[in-house]
Enzyme design. Structure first.
Site, PDB file in Angstrom:
ATOM      1  N   ARG A  64      -1.916  12.704   2.314  1.00 39.58           N
ATOM      2  CA  ARG A  64      -2.018  12.096   0.970  1.00 39.58           C
ATOM      3  C   ARG A  64      -3.241  12.629   0.241  1.00 39.58           C
ATOM      4  NH1 ARG A  64      -1.466   5.958   1.752  1.00 39.58           N
ATOM      5  NH2 ARG A  64      -1.567   5.894  -0.523  1.00 39.58           N
ATOM      6  N   ASN A  97      -3.789   1.105  -6.177  1.00 35.25           N
ATOM      7  CA  ASN A  97      -3.765   2.532  -5.878  1.00 35.25           C
ATOM      8  C   ASN A  97      -5.094   2.987  -5.290  1.00 35.25           C
ATOM      9  OD1 ASN A  97      -1.249   2.425  -7.017  1.00 35.25           O
ATOM     10  ND2 ASN A  97      -1.890   3.258  -8.989  1.00 35.25           N
ATOM     11  N   VAL A  98      -5.003   4.013  -4.495  1.00 38.24           N
ATOM     12  CA  VAL A  98      -6.200   4.526  -3.811  1.00 38.24           C
ATOM     13  C   VAL A  98      -6.485   5.971  -4.225  1.00 38.24           C
ATOM     14  CG1 VAL A  98      -5.839   2.977  -1.854  1.00 38.24           C
ATOM     15  CG2 VAL A  98      -4.797   5.259  -1.815  1.00 38.24           C
ATOM     16  N   ASP A  99      -5.721   6.471  -5.219  1.00 41.09           N
ATOM     17  CA  ASP A  99      -5.780   7.899  -5.573  1.00 41.09           C
ATOM     18  C   ASP A  99      -6.937   8.257  -6.505  1.00 41.09           C
ATOM     19  OD1 ASP A  99      -2.797   7.328  -7.594  1.00 41.09           O
ATOM     20  OD2 ASP A  99      -4.893   7.014  -8.139  1.00 41.09           O
ATOM     21  N   HIS A 114      -7.192  -2.137  -2.732  1.00 47.19           N
ATOM     22  CA  HIS A 114      -6.747  -1.689  -1.406  1.00 47.19           C
ATOM     23  C   HIS A 114      -7.570  -0.516  -0.886  1.00 47.19           C
ATOM     24  CE1 HIS A 114      -2.544  -3.603  -2.247  1.00 47.19           C
ATOM     25  NE2 HIS A 114      -3.478  -4.512  -1.988  1.00 47.19           N
ATOM     26  N   CYS A 122     -16.828   4.168   9.491  1.00 48.68           N
ATOM     27  CA  CYS A 122     -16.731   4.150  10.944  1.00 48.68           C
ATOM     28  C   CYS A 122     -15.853   2.971  11.372  1.00 48.68           C
ATOM     29  CB  CYS A 122     -18.114   4.005  11.571  1.00 48.68           C
ATOM     30  SG  CYS A 122     -18.048   3.968  13.367  1.00 48.68           S
ATOM     31  N   THR A 194       4.417  -1.568 -10.307  1.00 47.58           N
ATOM     32  CA  THR A 194       4.284  -2.181  -8.986  1.00 47.58           C
ATOM     33  C   THR A 194       5.543  -2.963  -8.648  1.00 47.58           C
ATOM     34  OG1 THR A 194       2.955  -3.652  -7.590  1.00 47.58           O
ATOM     35  CG2 THR A 194       3.056  -4.189  -9.943  1.00 47.58           C
ATOM     36  N   SER A 195       5.923  -2.869  -7.367  1.00 47.51           N
ATOM     37  CA  SER A 195       7.168  -3.518  -6.926  1.00 47.51           C
ATOM     38  C   SER A 195       6.967  -5.007  -6.700  1.00 47.51           C
ATOM     39  CB  SER A 195       7.659  -2.859  -5.632  1.00 47.51           C
ATOM     40  OG  SER A 195       6.651  -2.956  -4.640  1.00 47.51           O
TER      41      SER A 195
HETATM   42  C1  BV8 Z   1      -4.012  -9.854   3.584  1.00 44.25           C
HETATM   43  C2  BV8 Z   1      -2.977   0.593   1.749  1.00 44.25           C
HETATM   44  C3  BV8 Z   1      -4.651 -11.678   4.985  1.00 44.25           C
HETATM   45  C4  BV8 Z   1      -3.498   1.654   0.858  1.00 44.25           C
HETATM   46  C5  BV8 Z   1      -1.615  -1.280   1.183  1.00 44.25           C
HETATM   47  C6  BV8 Z   1       0.937 -13.690   1.585  1.00 44.25           C
HETATM   48  C7  BV8 Z   1      -0.433 -13.739   1.339  1.00 44.25           C
HETATM   49  C8  BV8 Z   1      -1.273 -12.797   1.903  1.00 44.25           C
HETATM   50  C9  BV8 Z   1      -0.762 -11.779   2.719  1.00 44.25           C
HETATM   51  C10 BV8 Z   1       0.592 -11.724   2.952  1.00 44.25           C
HETATM   52  C11 BV8 Z   1       1.441 -12.672   2.385  1.00 44.25           C
HETATM   53  N1  BV8 Z   1       2.696 -12.364   2.787  1.00 44.25           N
HETATM   54  C12 BV8 Z   1       2.661 -11.265   3.572  1.00 44.25           C
HETATM   55  C13 BV8 Z   1       1.399 -10.866   3.700  1.00 44.25           C
HETATM   56  C14 BV8 Z   1       0.976  -9.729   4.486  1.00 44.25           C
HETATM   57  C15 BV8 Z   1       0.855  -8.462   3.662  1.00 44.25           C
HETATM   58  C16 BV8 Z   1       1.979  -8.270   2.695  1.00 44.25           C
HETATM   59  O1  BV8 Z   1       1.859  -8.555   1.516  1.00 44.25           O
HETATM   60  N2  BV8 Z   1       3.085  -7.741   3.206  1.00 44.25           N
HETATM   61  C17 BV8 Z   1       4.226  -7.445   2.366  1.00 44.25           C
HETATM   62  C18 BV8 Z   1       4.865  -6.128   2.797  1.00 44.25           C
HETATM   63  C19 BV8 Z   1       5.197  -8.615   2.489  1.00 44.25           C
HETATM   64  N3  BV8 Z   1      -0.412  -8.444   2.955  1.00 44.25           N
HETATM   65  C20 BV8 Z   1      -1.488  -8.010   3.617  1.00 44.25           C
HETATM   66  O2  BV8 Z   1      -1.481  -7.707   4.802  1.00 44.25           O
HETATM   67  C21 BV8 Z   1      -2.781  -7.917   2.826  1.00 44.25           C
HETATM   68  N4  BV8 Z   1      -3.811  -8.538   3.622  1.00 44.25           N
HETATM   69  O3  BV8 Z   1      -3.591 -10.555   2.720  1.00 44.25           O
HETATM   70  O4  BV8 Z   1      -4.745 -10.322   4.688  1.00 44.25           O
HETATM   71  C22 BV8 Z   1      -3.304 -11.964   5.611  1.00 44.25           C
HETATM   72  C23 BV8 Z   1      -2.718 -11.048   6.485  1.00 44.25           C
HETATM   73  C24 BV8 Z   1      -1.463 -11.344   7.067  1.00 44.25           C
HETATM   74  C25 BV8 Z   1      -0.805 -12.535   6.752  1.00 44.25           C
HETATM   75  C26 BV8 Z   1      -1.406 -13.421   5.835  1.00 44.25           C
HETATM   76  C27 BV8 Z   1      -2.649 -13.143   5.277  1.00 44.25           C
HETATM   77  C28 BV8 Z   1      -3.196  -6.455   2.637  1.00 44.25           C
HETATM   78  C29 BV8 Z   1      -2.275  -5.779   1.670  1.00 44.25           C
HETATM   79  C30 BV8 Z   1      -2.775  -4.333   1.431  1.00 44.25           C
HETATM   80  C31 BV8 Z   1      -1.966  -3.399   2.284  1.00 44.25           C
HETATM   81  N5  BV8 Z   1      -2.311  -2.036   1.969  1.00 44.25           N
HETATM   82  N6  BV8 Z   1      -1.897  -0.018   1.041  1.00 44.25           N
HETATM   83  C32 BV8 Z   1      -2.595   2.842   0.883  1.00 44.25           C
HETATM   84  O5  BV8 Z   1      -2.335   3.362   1.975  1.00 44.25           O
HETATM   85  O6  BV8 Z   1      -2.158   3.215  -0.200  1.00 44.25           O
HETATM   86  S1  BV8 Z   1      -0.319  -1.880   0.317  1.00 44.25           S
HETATM   87  C33 BV8 Z   1       0.554  -0.638  -0.410  1.00 44.25           C
HETATM   88  O7  BV8 Z   1       1.591  -1.264  -1.155  1.00 44.25           O
HETATM   89  C34 BV8 Z   1      -0.204   0.177  -1.416  1.00 44.25           C
HETATM   90  O8  BV8 Z   1      -1.524  -0.280  -1.658  1.00 44.25           O
HETATM   91  C35 BV8 Z   1       0.629  -0.026  -2.674  1.00 44.25           C
HETATM   92  O9  BV8 Z   1      -0.095   0.111  -3.815  1.00 44.25           O
HETATM   93  C36 BV8 Z   1       1.063  -1.402  -2.434  1.00 44.25           C
HETATM   94  C37 BV8 Z   1       2.071  -2.007  -3.304  1.00 44.25           C
HETATM   95  O10 BV8 Z   1       3.039  -1.055  -3.557  1.00 44.25           O
HETATM   96  P1  BV8 Z   1       3.207  -0.623  -5.089  1.00 44.25           P
HETATM   97  O11 BV8 Z   1       1.911  -0.126  -5.581  1.00 44.25           O
HETATM   98  O12 BV8 Z   1       3.827  -1.751  -5.827  1.00 44.25           O
HETATM   99  O13 BV8 Z   1       4.162   0.620  -4.945  1.00 44.25           O
HETATM  100  P2  BV8 Z   1       5.721   0.587  -4.698  1.00 44.25           P
HETATM  101  O14 BV8 Z   1       6.126   1.965  -4.294  1.00 44.25           O
HETATM  102  O15 BV8 Z   1       6.075  -0.563  -3.812  1.00 44.25           O
HETATM  103  O16 BV8 Z   1       6.351   0.255  -6.127  1.00 44.25           O
HETATM  104  C38 BV8 Z   1       6.174   1.155  -7.199  1.00 44.25           C
HETATM  105  C39 BV8 Z   1       6.882   0.541  -8.388  1.00 44.25           C
HETATM  106  O17 BV8 Z   1       6.676   1.402  -9.512  1.00 44.25           O
HETATM  107  C40 BV8 Z   1       8.381   0.433  -8.201  1.00 44.25           C
HETATM  108  O18 BV8 Z   1       8.797  -0.862  -8.630  1.00 44.25           O
HETATM  109  C41 BV8 Z   1       8.967   1.504  -9.126  1.00 44.25           C
HETATM  110  O19 BV8 Z   1      10.183   1.096  -9.715  1.00 44.25           O
HETATM  111  C42 BV8 Z   1       7.899   1.610 -10.175  1.00 44.25           C
HETATM  112  N7  BV8 Z   1       7.804   2.934 -10.801  1.00 44.25           N
HETATM  113  C43 BV8 Z   1       8.053   4.141 -10.256  1.00 44.25           C
HETATM  114  N8  BV8 Z   1       7.768   5.113 -11.163  1.00 44.25           N
HETATM  115  C44 BV8 Z   1       7.337   4.484 -12.286  1.00 44.25           C
HETATM  116  C45 BV8 Z   1       7.348   3.097 -12.059  1.00 44.25           C
HETATM  117  N9  BV8 Z   1       6.968   2.206 -12.989  1.00 44.25           N
HETATM  118  C46 BV8 Z   1       6.554   2.692 -14.172  1.00 44.25           C
HETATM  119  N10 BV8 Z   1       6.502   4.010 -14.463  1.00 44.25           N
HETATM  120  C47 BV8 Z   1       6.890   4.921 -13.550  1.00 44.25           C
HETATM  121  N11 BV8 Z   1       6.848   6.234 -13.865  1.00 44.25           N
END
Ligand code: BV8
Length: 247
Positions: A64, A97-99, A114, A122, A194-195
């Site tokens: 990435r 985003n992290v970019d 994020h 480390c 964002t999704s």
């Molecule tokens: C946490 C790392 C405590 C960086 C990422 C409830 C409360 C709290 C936590 C949770 C909860 N339920 C579940 C959880 C756990 C988890 C979570 O949310 N899981 C999900 C999958 C259900 N959350 C966590 O673990 C968070 N930590 O809260 O700790 C905790 C832990 C466990 C349980 C309870 C509490 C940490 C979350 C951070 C994870 N790290 N990334 C990296 O590598 O990049 S997340 C990752 O997804 C990225 O950061 C990314 O940004 C993020 C979200 O994705 P999107 O940015 O939305 O991207 P995506 O591809 O999904 O969607 C893009 C959208 O754009 C689409 O809709 C598309 O149609 C649209 N699009 C495309 N092109 C365009 C466009 N729109 C406009 N114009 C365009 N041209």
């Protein structure tokens, strides 16, 4: 073309996701069927995944980094930087985003919820995160020089918030204080690209609405939490944001 009223009393909180960088050529997470090298994204972006196979995780983030080095901000990024220049401290950008493309477009009031692709830290000692854009090959995994000087080996890790890891409390406090300072003023919440599936970022719209915010979503498709928004603008952020934000 819808347009958002931004007046002298407006406080604007923006949340962006991978979609805002898509037109710059940065792949999103869930558009590309969500799998990466046969592993679901959550697997390579988790501490468990790093412990189990650090070489796989460093390959994921190194690829990435390599991919993101050659890209540039698009008109969606610049539209957000323009509106920040107009609003100053009445504007805050929270990105998943992290970019680093928002900062390269000129945005300064940015919270990287994020983490950052361009920093490492480390995995063991308390050394602060440091700038690192190295693309690590499979032949060696990066070790911490501070730990090495003490005769220990500790792996470096990307300075990224992985699934299951807590977000930086200072970041969450900064968002909360922006929302509190907006009380009594006109608050607008805009989510872009964002999704809406990752928490706690996906919960911001609910927090903003509870404070009386006018809510907007600009997205290529209805997100998982689209019904939480009053205004839904379907389209590409690079095409929609300049008109919506009046830049
Ligand atoms: C946490 C790392 C405590 C960086 C990422 C409830 C409360 C709290 C936590 C949770 C909860 N339920 C579940 C959880 C756990 C988890 C979570 O949310 N899981 C999900 C999958 C259900 N959350 C966590 O673990 C968070 N930590 O809260 O700790 C905790 C832990 C466990 C349980 C309870 C509490 C940490 C979350 C951070 C994870 N790290 N990334 C990296 O590598 O990049 S997340 C990752 O997804 C990225 O950061 C990314 O940004 C993020 C979200 O994705 P999107 O940015 O939305 O991207 P995506 O591809 O999904 O969607 C893009 C959208 O754009 C689409 O809709 C598309 O149609 C649209 N699009 C495309 N092109 C365009 C466009 N729109 C406009 N114009 C365009 N041209």
């Amino acid at each position: 073309m819808p347009s958002m009223l931004i007046d002298d009393d407006t406080r604007l909180l923006v949340l962006t996701g991978a979609g805002v960088s898509a037109e710059s050529g940065v792949p999103t997470f869930r558009d590309s069927d969500g799998l990466w090298e046969k592993h679901p994204f959550e697997r390579v972006a988790s501490l468990d995944g790093f412990i189990e196979d650090p070489a796989l995780v460093w390959r994921f983030y190194s690829q990435r980094r390599a991919g993101a080095k050659g890209v540039s901000p698009n008109r969606g990024h610049t539209a957000l930087a323009d509106v920040e220049r107009r609003l100053g401290d009445r504007f805050l950008l929270v990105t998943q985003n992290v970019d680093g493309l928002h900062q390269r477009a000129g945005s300064q009031r940015v919270i990287e919820l994020h983490g950052s692709l361009w920093k490492s830290r480390c995995s063991v000692c308390a050394r602060p995160p440091f700038a690192d854009d190295a693309v690590y090959g499979p032949e060696r995994l990066p070790g911490c020089k501070v730990c090495e000087a003490r005769g220990a080996f500790a792996l470096l890790r990307p300075h990224i918030v992985w699934f299951g890891e807590l977000l930086n409390p200072a970041d969450l406090e900064a968002v909360a204080s922006f929302l509190l300072e907006a009380r009594g003023h006109r608050l607008v919440f805009l989510a872009v690209g964002t999704s809406g599936v990752v928490f706690p970022a996906a919960d911001l719209v609910r927090q903003a609405r509870a404070l009386g915010a006018e809510t907007w979503l600009v997205n290529a498709e209805p997100s998982a939490n689209a019904t939480a928004f009053e205004h839904l603008v379907l389209g590409k952020s690079g095409e929609q944001l300049p008109g919506l934000l009046g830049s």
